[in-house]
Motif scaffolding. Structure first.
Motif: not given
Length: 255
Positions: A76-87, A104-108, A214-223
């Motif tokens: 998620n991008t909550l609290g990220n700083k800089g010109s581009f707000y990415y994880d 990979f496994d994905f969950y939103a 920035y309050f939404d998020s995604v998860f990945i695993d088993n990459l």
């Protein structure tokens, strides 16, 4: 004659078993539930096969008791700083392989169909980038460099896990997409170089940090990244083959 028949069958069986179990080379096999990664922190990133190569932007965190059965990496991008707000994390490739298979496994969570400004993107650096997008509309799209045409390859929804597999054939110049083990789309890949230098998983956008997205998020695993798909037959299939050889030997002996 009997011995020759048995020998031929045994040789054929050996060849089939060897081919069946010739598994692909694994470049990455990342399970965020492994002790390598600590819940509450960014993932270990040291270039080993069980870690990303680098955390490029932001602070994606390993979350325990995630919706993906154990620990998973949360973007998620909550609290990220800089010109581009990415994880964003990166996996170095460049293995001079003719093929790369990524799964990979994905969950939103609170992301699909909420008019979020964010998107979850897979970027394949060839070095010109080829992209796969998980968009806030719930669509999954693929775009080749320079075309600016997004082909819809599937859909996702909040609170529903899915498995994504992308099989890239650099010799055949194709990439095939599978969702939950069913093939859903195929297209030309057209890399700018014969190999893929790296791939990145990115979540966010270029807008203000105050955006409610920035309050939404995604998860990945088993990459997992390998050099191809190999179909491995069920043990029952090999067992039936062995029974066939025994039956042949018994029949010949009776004659």
């Amino acid at each position: 004659m009997l011995n020759r028949q048995i020998l031929i069958c045994a040789l054929l069986t050996s060849v089939m078993i060897n081919n069946a179990w010739a598994l692909p080379t694994t470049y990455y096999d990342i399970d965020f539930s492994s002790p390598t990664h600590t819940p509450g922190l960014s993932p270990m990133a040291n270039g080993d096969s069980d870690t990303p190569s680098e955390v490029v932007f932001g602070e994606p965190l390993v979350q325990s008791n995630s919706p993906l059965d154990g620990n998973a990496l949360k973007f998620n991008t909550l609290g990220n700083k800089g010109s581009f707000y990415y994880d964003q994390i990166e996996l170095d490739l460049g293995f001079q392989s003719d093929r790369y298979t990524v799964s990979f496994d994905f969950y939103a969570e609170n992301f699909a169909n909420n008019n979020s400004a964010n998107q979850f993107t897979l970027l394949f650096d060839t070095p010109q980038v080829r992209n796969v997008y998980f968009e806030s509309t719930g669509n999954i799209t693929a775009e080749s460099y320079g075309t600016y045409i997004k082909n819809t390859i599937g859909k996702f929804d909040n609170n529903q896990a899915l498995n994504m597999l992308i099989d890239i054939d650099l010799i055949g110049n194709t990439w095939d997409f599978y969702i939950d083990h069913s093939k859903v789309f195929s297209d030309s890949f057209s890399p700018s170089d014969p190999d893929i230098e790296s791939m990145r998983f990115s979540f966010g956008n270029k807008s203000s940090i105050d955006d409610p997205s920035y309050f939404d998020s995604v998860f990945i695993d088993n990459l997992r990244v390998t050099n191809g798909i190999t179909a491995v037959p069920e043990p029952a299939t090999l067992g039936l083959l062995g029974l066939g050889i025994i039956a042949l030997a018994f029949r010949r002996r009776k004659v």
